[in-house]
Design a protein around this motif. Structure first.
Motif: not given
Length: 132
Positions: A37-65
């Motif tokens: 969430e912190h990294l996503a905020a840095e690049v101005k995207c709201k993450p669409n979570m795809q995987t939320d597990a202990d070992e990996i958290r993965q999201a699709l992101c879209h920003n103005g670029k």
């Protein structure tokens, strides 16, 4: 020929990501750290979570670029294993400490301007395709 253009583009990207003392290297900030969430905020995207597990958290992101995938990992080893497997599919990877962003070359360079990190390039299987 398109393949030649892709290879030249990859070579140019590798040159930008290299250890030279050009102006592009100077413009790269220190590598970011933090939660997905912190990294996503840095690049101005709201993450669409795809995987939320202990070992990996993965999201699709879209920003103005553009669009990209952002993933964070519990361990350095888990991150390296994921990247090594993913690179078999090609693509461009921006790699930080326990995180990776995946997108096209332009998106990865754009993200690097904010998040820092190192660019890695996946395998280009088009160069190995057999004609029919």
């Amino acid at each position: 020929m398109r393949l030649t253009g892709l290879l030249l583009g990859a070579a140019a990207l590798l040159a930008l990501a290299g250890c030279g003392q050009g102006t592009d290297t100077r413009a790269v900030p220190p590598t970011a750290t933090g939660s997905l969430e912190h990294l996503a905020a840095e690049v101005k995207c709201k993450p669409n979570m795809q995987t939320d597990a202990d070992e990996i958290r993965q999201a699709l992101c879209h920003n103005g670029k553009g669009k990209f995938i952002l993933a964070t990992f519990a361990t350095d080893r888990g991150q390296r294993e994921w990247i090594n497997d993913a690179k078999d599919y090609g693509g461009f990877y921006l790699v930080g400490r326990k995180w990776v962003a995946v997108g096209d070359d332009g998106m990865v360079e754009e993200l690097r301007g904010t998040l820092g990190g190192e660019v890695e390039i996946g395998v280009d299987h088009h160069a190995h395709a057999h004609g029919g």
